[in-house]
Design an enzyme around this catalytic site. Structure first.
Site, PDB file in Angstrom:
ATOM      1  N   ILE A 140       3.785   2.572   2.618  1.00  0.00           N
ATOM      2  CA  ILE A 140       5.140   2.042   2.380  1.00  0.00           C
ATOM      3  C   ILE A 140       5.712   2.675   1.119  1.00  0.00           C
ATOM      4  CG2 ILE A 140       6.355  -0.082   1.701  1.00  0.00           C
ATOM      5  CD1 ILE A 140       4.103  -1.503   3.473  1.00  0.00           C
TER       6      ILE A 140
ATOM      7  N   ASP B 286       0.869  -1.176   0.000  1.00  0.00           N
ATOM      8  CA  ASP B 286       0.000   0.000   0.000  1.00  0.00           C
ATOM      9  C   ASP B 286       0.908   1.229   0.000  1.00  0.00           C
ATOM     10  OD1 ASP B 286      -1.663   2.124   0.697  1.00  0.00           O
ATOM     11  OD2 ASP B 286      -2.878   0.925   2.093  1.00  0.00           O
ATOM     12  N   HIS B 287       0.892   1.948  -1.111  1.00  0.00           N
ATOM     13  CA  HIS B 287       1.847   3.048  -1.268  1.00  0.00           C
ATOM     14  C   HIS B 287       1.512   4.248  -0.371  1.00  0.00           C
ATOM     15  CE1 HIS B 287       5.270   4.823  -2.928  1.00  0.00           C
ATOM     16  NE2 HIS B 287       5.039   4.714  -4.217  1.00  0.00           N
ATOM     17  N   ARG B 288       0.352   4.225   0.281  1.00  0.00           N
ATOM     18  CA  ARG B 288       0.060   5.289   1.258  1.00  0.00           C
ATOM     19  C   ARG B 288       0.896   5.091   2.514  1.00  0.00           C
ATOM     20  NH1 ARG B 288      -6.246   4.194   1.772  1.00  0.00           N
ATOM     21  NH2 ARG B 288      -5.297   2.132   1.937  1.00  0.00           N
TER      22      ARG B 288
END
Ligand code: CAO
Length: 251
Positions: free
Chosen positions: A228, A224-226
């Site tokens: 990591i 989850d780029h929010r």
């Protein structure tokens, strides 16, 4: 400013189709599991900004250690997936943001102090994810045994909600079938999922430029780029490779 809902409204709808126009068809109803799984997978795919980091980790020593263990302990067989679950405990300790969930409003990150590994299990009724709780308190052989029991229960439709809840991170392995990489969908509320595909042997440049055959495990980490960032994802997979080769995994 354009709202995301307005953007979605502008997309073409999925058309209703009569496939029998093109030839004979057979219609079978979707199972309850397929419906449920589809709803969760669809939600997670649309609602979480996924990035998948692909890498290959050298597991030559890890596989030699595993084969030696299995030869000495035929009653306590260890598979590569059980080793990955145990190695992930060590890697999650090093990278706590992978053992986390976002609060519902997105205002807080909940860091977990437990090490529960979800395992995606392919069943005739669809995909289920039992969770092996307390992997930090189990040996790799115990994890392998827990995994075998839970996978069998999953295939016999016998999993309780408790047995499918509370994961830190999930492993989805296609290694016993094939593949070189894929994009696993994050099993929310986890913030990452580790996809494994088939071990591959290839030569690398060894001492004095002589070719040396090594064994690699392809790893596809969706995150989850929010929560990591890409650099940490790359470090996480490198650390997983290191942990897999550690003899301590068999302590
Ligand atoms: N490369 C090569 N061989 C591998 C491997 C890999 N990465 N991972 C496992 N294997 C081998 C095992 O060593 C074992 O070999 P032997 O029988 O010779 O010892 C064989 O594959 C079968 O292993 P297994 O199925 O008994 O156990 P597992 O730990 O590999 O997997 C489980 C267990 C539950 C993960 C698996 O059965 C399963 O259901 N996988 C599918 C998950 C899935 O569908 N994911 C996709 C989700 S997205 O749609």
């Amino acid at each position: 400013m354009t709202k995301i809902t307005e953007l979605l409204d502008r997309l073409a709808p999925f058309p209703a189709m009569d496939f029998s126009e093109w030839g004979e068809v057979e219609i079978t109803p979707t199972t309850r599991y397929q419906k449920l799984t589809g709803q969760f997978l669809g939600r997670n795919w649309v609602g979480i900004p996924h990035v998948t980091h692909n890498d290959e980790v050298d597991v030559t020593e890890a596989e030699a250690n595993r084969r030696a263990w299995n030869a000495d302990n035929p009653e306590e067989k260890i598979t590569p997936v059980a080793m990955a679950a145990k190695a992930l405990v060590e890697v999650l300790r090093q990278f706590p943001m992978f053992n986390a969930s976002l609060s519902e409003d997105g205002d807080a990150l909940i860091l977990k102090r437990y090490f529960n590994i979800g395992i995606a299990v392919d069943t005739p009724n669809g995909l289920l994810v039992p969770v092996i709780h307390g992997c930090n308190t189990q040996t790799t052989a115990e994890i392998a045994a827990s995994m075998a029991i839970l996978a069998e229960k999953a295939r016999d439709k016998g999993l309780s909600m408790a047995e499918m809840s509370g994961s830190s991170i999930t492993v989805s392995s296609l290694g016993h079938i094939g593949g070189t990489s894929f994009t696993p969908i994050i099993n929310s509320p986890d913030v990452a999922i580790v996809g494994l595909t088939k071990l591959i042997e290839r030569p690398v440049r060894g001492a004095d430029d002589a070719p040396e055959w090594r064994l690699f495990l392809p790893v596809s980490l969706s995150y989850d780029h929010r929560v990591i960032n890409g650099a940490d994802a790359a470090r996480f997979v490198v650390a997983l490779g290191k942990a897999l080769n550690d003899k301590a995994l068999f302590a």
